[in-house]
Design a protein around this motif. Structure first.
Motif, PDB file in Angstrom:
ATOM      1  N   THR A  51       6.332  15.064  14.212  1.00 35.59           N
ATOM      2  CA  THR A  51       6.996  13.884  14.767  1.00 35.59           C
ATOM      3  C   THR A  51       7.926  13.189  13.774  1.00 35.59           C
ATOM      4  N   LEU A  52       7.989  13.679  12.537  1.00 35.61           N
ATOM      5  CA  LEU A  52       8.824  12.996  11.533  1.00 35.61           C
ATOM      6  C   LEU A  52      10.295  13.091  11.922  1.00 35.61           C
ATOM      7  N   GLN A  53      11.002  11.977  11.747  1.00 35.86           N
ATOM      8  CA  GLN A  53      12.429  11.914  12.061  1.00 35.86           C
ATOM      9  C   GLN A  53      13.159  11.291  10.885  1.00 35.86           C
ATOM     10  N   ILE A  54      14.233  11.924  10.453  1.00 31.82           N
ATOM     11  CA  ILE A  54      15.051  11.319   9.409  1.00 31.82           C
ATOM     12  C   ILE A  54      15.572   9.982   9.924  1.00 31.82           C
ATOM     13  N   GLY A  55      15.504   8.979   9.074  1.00 30.81           N
ATOM     14  CA  GLY A  55      15.974   7.646   9.450  1.00 30.81           C
ATOM     15  C   GLY A  55      14.879   6.748   9.990  1.00 30.81           C
ATOM     16  N   GLN A  56      13.671   7.305  10.226  1.00 27.62           N
ATOM     17  CA  GLN A  56      12.640   6.452  10.814  1.00 27.62           C
ATOM     18  C   GLN A  56      12.143   5.416   9.810  1.00 27.62           C
ATOM     19  N   ARG A  57      11.680   4.295  10.335  1.00 27.37           N
ATOM     20  CA  ARG A  57      11.265   3.169   9.497  1.00 27.37           C
ATOM     21  C   ARG A  57       9.897   3.478   8.880  1.00 27.37           C
ATOM     22  N   LEU A  58       9.725   3.031   7.640  1.00 25.25           N
ATOM     23  CA  LEU A  58       8.470   3.258   6.919  1.00 25.25           C
ATOM     24  C   LEU A  58       8.067   1.978   6.204  1.00 25.25           C
ATOM     25  N   GLN A  59       6.789   1.868   5.907  1.00 27.11           N
ATOM     26  CA  GLN A  59       6.293   0.727   5.137  1.00 27.11           C
ATOM     27  C   GLN A  59       5.357   1.262   4.055  1.00 27.11           C
ATOM     28  N   VAL A  60       5.501   0.700   2.844  1.00 28.63           N
ATOM     29  CA  VAL A  60       4.639   1.167   1.755  1.00 28.63           C
ATOM     30  C   VAL A  60       3.215   0.652   1.930  1.00 28.63           C
ATOM     31  N   GLU A  61       2.262   1.443   1.461  1.00 27.62           N
ATOM     32  CA  GLU A  61       0.900   0.945   1.246  1.00 27.62           C
ATOM     33  C   GLU A  61       0.348   1.690   0.037  1.00 27.62           C
ATOM     34  N   PHE A  62      -0.661   1.112  -0.585  1.00 25.84           N
ATOM     35  CA  PHE A  62      -1.155   1.702  -1.831  1.00 25.84           C
ATOM     36  C   PHE A  62      -2.526   2.323  -1.617  1.00 25.84           C
ATOM     37  N   HIS A  63      -2.661   3.551  -2.077  1.00 26.69           N
ATOM     38  CA  HIS A  63      -3.938   4.271  -1.939  1.00 26.69           C
ATOM     39  C   HIS A  63      -4.495   4.572  -3.327  1.00 26.69           C
ATOM     40  N   ARG A  64      -5.799   4.372  -3.452  1.00 27.02           N
ATOM     41  CA  ARG A  64      -6.500   4.665  -4.701  1.00 27.02           C
ATOM     42  C   ARG A  64      -7.053   6.089  -4.608  1.00 27.02           C
ATOM     43  N   PHE A  65      -6.782   6.933  -5.613  1.00 29.14           N
ATOM     44  CA  PHE A  65      -7.254   8.315  -5.617  1.00 29.14           C
ATOM     45  C   PHE A  65      -8.170   8.564  -6.808  1.00 29.14           C
ATOM     46  N   ASP A  66      -9.266   9.243  -6.544  1.00 32.07           N
ATOM     47  CA  ASP A  66     -10.176   9.727  -7.598  1.00 32.07           C
ATOM     48  C   ASP A  66     -10.677   8.594  -8.496  1.00 32.07           C
ATOM     49  N   GLU A  67     -10.625   7.375  -8.033  1.00 31.90           N
ATOM     50  CA  GLU A  67     -11.036   6.209  -8.822  1.00 31.90           C
ATOM     51  C   GLU A  67     -10.311   6.141 -10.148  1.00 31.90           C
ATOM     52  N   GLN A  68      -9.084   6.702 -10.206  1.00 30.22           N
ATOM     53  CA  GLN A  68      -8.367   6.617 -11.477  1.00 30.22           C
ATOM     54  C   GLN A  68      -6.861   6.403 -11.335  1.00 30.22           C
ATOM     55  N   GLN A  69      -6.321   6.485 -10.126  1.00 30.35           N
ATOM     56  CA  GLN A  69      -4.898   6.163 -10.025  1.00 30.35           C
ATOM     57  C   GLN A  69      -4.562   5.629  -8.638  1.00 30.35           C
ATOM     58  N   THR A  70      -3.556   4.745  -8.608  1.00 29.46           N
ATOM     59  CA  THR A  70      -3.102   4.158  -7.350  1.00 29.46           C
ATOM     60  C   THR A  70      -1.660   4.591  -7.134  1.00 29.46           C
ATOM     61  N   LEU A  71      -1.388   5.123  -5.936  1.00 31.50           N
ATOM     62  CA  LEU A  71      -0.053   5.644  -5.650  1.00 31.50           C
ATOM     63  C   LEU A  71       0.510   4.983  -4.398  1.00 31.50           C
ATOM     64  N   PRO A  72       1.840   4.753  -4.398  1.00 30.14           N
ATOM     65  CA  PRO A  72       2.468   4.266  -3.167  1.00 30.14           C
ATOM     66  C   PRO A  72       2.555   5.384  -2.146  1.00 30.14           C
ATOM     67  N   GLN A  73       2.188   5.089  -0.916  1.00 32.47           N
ATOM     68  CA  GLN A  73       2.307   6.041   0.186  1.00 32.47           C
ATOM     69  C   GLN A  73       3.050   5.305   1.298  1.00 32.47           C
ATOM     70  N   PHE A  74       3.736   6.056   2.129  1.00 33.58           N
ATOM     71  CA  PHE A  74       4.542   5.404   3.170  1.00 33.58           C
ATOM     72  C   PHE A  74       4.072   5.821   4.552  1.00 33.58           C
ATOM     73  N   ARG A  75       3.974   4.827   5.444  1.00 33.66           N
ATOM     74  CA  ARG A  75       3.479   5.043   6.795  1.00 33.66           C
ATOM     75  C   ARG A  75       4.588   4.705   7.796  1.00 33.66           C
ATOM     76  N   PRO A  76       4.795   5.550   8.796  1.00 31.62           N
ATOM     77  CA  PRO A  76       5.787   5.217   9.821  1.00 31.62           C
ATOM     78  C   PRO A  76       5.428   3.922  10.549  1.00 31.62           C
ATOM     79  N   VAL A  77       6.451   3.091  10.800  1.00 28.76           N
ATOM     80  CA  VAL A  77       6.247   1.869  11.568  1.00 28.76           C
ATOM     81  C   VAL A  77       7.278   1.826  12.696  1.00 28.76           C
ATOM     82  N   ALA A  78       6.985   1.062  13.720  1.00 27.79           N
ATOM     83  CA  ALA A  78       7.883   0.977  14.879  1.00 27.79           C
ATOM     84  C   ALA A  78       9.202   0.326  14.472  1.00 27.79           C
ATOM     85  N   GLY A  79      10.241   0.671  15.190  1.00 29.59           N
ATOM     86  CA  GLY A  79      11.563   0.040  15.007  1.00 29.59           C
ATOM     87  C   GLY A  79      12.243   0.499  13.763  1.00 29.59           C
TER      88      GLY A  79
END
Lengths: 140, 342
Positions: free
Chosen positions: B314-342
């Motif tokens: 379902t991914l579309q070039i140009g689609q809107r995204l919002q950052v959120e931060f995920h903690r991995f392996d209890e040792q690093q936090t990375l920005p991840q992006f989630r599709p949002v409406a509009g």
């Protein structure tokens, strides 16, 4: 527990994802699975023998993996689903203390013959322990 | 000839010797391919107690396998054997090559004993493909015949170097009238190999180590970015001389060549500039399919990050995204992006 209800082909969809199944990999499961499948290879029940072979601990045998693949598909399809084949490729070993999580998807579906092919993988902390395909015929 | 050249030449000669030995081995092995092996009988008839024990440890609860009344209500004469047990019935047991009379005395994996002395001591099962003609019911007596289908060229895998050996088995149910019935087939493949890490044989490790995500190399130029992630902030480097934003971080402004910089917090609103979905090879510990985005922040700079909450296809070039931060392996936090409406 396998649902007592067996799916009908109309209740399934191409691309449908099976519910994930997480299986704790324990010494008991590996040992018990090996013996219940009549496999006395020491690497499946004797930790010292397994270490001699270069493994950190005993590792699951392929006949137990086969059984768990059957369980994963049958729990979803129901008790009267008939398996036509189980195709299995092993990757990362299953050692005690790990968890193997099965995921799967319907990749072929033939309504006329009530036949499905499920593609699946069982992933542990080191990667895919098993990847494979199972052909299932649902009751007409 | 220098001492070192001499040593290298000796290594080369040793390799050639190995190859010569392998050539002899390959010829022996290839001569065996296609060989057929006689009947191997099951020790026991297909029976309810072995089925129940198998179901119990495997966590399989299906009355077809354990409740003879239920099985009869479904038209079977007794409990059904789980299909995954097909191979189990004809296993040797405690002594793996000991089978009941009148089983063949041949060993259908004898080729492993030919390969072994050439320096390939280890063996693992890698494929098992079972096919079932019909359900098998308690009371049947099974046997199989087999054939050495193939031996691969020498291959190197993560485990070591060796040969893939494939044996095909045909399973039959014995009938009193002699018209034995084929009930299933199996392709069984093993890897017969020289372990890659012989020195590690005495590992004292108690269990498997968990594979974690790789950590970034952090420098004085990039530390602010990773510390921002830990604090749940997406920080972008800014030239304090000309106000140009830049990413990835670097020591100097590409517009005005100033070394002076600070950072600003991005809103996290973005759009998908491009993407790739990784399917193969599957590398732990990532989940697959693994969607990765080239993401354009509303402030104008782009960065690469994982995409989350994505429906496959379902991914579309140009689609809107919002950052959120995920903690991995209890040792690093990375920005991840989630599709949002509009």
């Amino acid at each position: 527990m396998t649902s007592m209800k067996t799916k009908a082909i109309a209740e399934t969809q191409m691309g449908e994802l099976l519910p994930e199944l997480a299986i704790p990999v324990t010494v008991t499961l590996i040992n018990g699975g090996a013996i219940a499948t009549r496999d006395y290879f020491p690497g499946h029940h004797d930790a010292d023998a397994a270490r001699e072979l270069g493994s950190p601990h005993i590792f699951m045998n392929i006949l137990t993996t086969t059984a768990l693949v059957q369980r994963f598909v049958e729990q979803w399809a129901g008790p009267l689903a008939i398996l036509k084949d189980i195709q299995l490729k092993l990757g990362a070993p299953n050692y005690p203390g790990d968890t193997m999580t099965f995921s799967g998807e319907v990749v072929e579906r033939d309504e006329a013959s009530s036949t499905l092919v499920v593609s699946l993988k069982g992933k542990n902390s080191m990667g895919n322990h098993a990847t494979g395909k199972v052909t299932v015929v649902l009751p007409a | 000839m220098s001492k070192r050249d001499h040593a290298e030449r000796r290594v080369l000669e040793n390799n050639q010797e190995t190859n010569l030995a392998d050539q002899v081995l390959l010829e022996k092995v290839q001569a065996m391919v296609g060989r057929e092996y006689g009947r191997v009988y099951a020790w026991d008839q297909v029976n309810a107690p072995m089925i129940r024990h198998w179901c119990e440890i495997m966590g399989i609860e299906n009355p077809l396998y354990t409740d003879s009344n239920f099985a009869r209500s479904q038209g079977y004469s007794d409990v059904v054997a789980p299909p995954g047990m097909l191979q189990v019935w004809c296993m040797g047991g405690l002594s793996p090559e000991n089978f009941p009379a009148p089983s063949s005395q041949e060993n259908n994996f004898e080729v492993l004993k030919v390969i072994d002395p050439y320096g390939y001591p280890a063996v693992v099962a890698v494929n098992s493909d079972l096919a079932f003609n019909r359900q098998i019911v308690a009371g049947e007596r099974l046997y199989f015949t087999s054939k050495l289908d193939s031996v691969s060229e020498e291959k190197t895998t993560g485990l070591g170097t060796g040969f893939f050996v494939t044996v095909l088995m045909d399973y039959f149910s014995e009938k009193v009238d002699g018209n034995d019935e084929p009930v299933g087939q199996q392709l069984f493949r093993v890897f017969k190999f020289k372990p890659a890490h012989r020195a590690d044989v005495k590992i004292e490790q108690k269990s498997a180590s968990v594979i974690k995500r790789p950590l970034p190399g952090i420098s004085d130029d990039t530390r602010f970015f990773w510390e921002g992630c830990d604090a749940g902030k997406l920080l972008i480097q800014r030239c304090t001389a000309c106000q140009t934003l830049r990413h990835p971080p670097g020591p100097v402004c590409s517009e005005c060549h100033s070394f002076d910089w600070d950072s600003v917090e991005a809103s996290g609103k973005a759009q998908l500039y491009s993407f790739v979905v990784m399917h193969y090879p599957e590398v732990p510990p990532f989940n697959y399919p693994n969607p990765i985005g080239l993401i354009e922040l509303e402030e104008g700079v782009r960065l690469i990050a994982g995409l989350v909450g994505v429906e496959p296809g379902t991914l579309q070039i140009g689609q809107r995204l919002q950052v959120e931060f995920h903690r991995f392996d209890e040792q690093q936090t990375l920005p991840q992006f989630r599709p949002v409406a509009g």
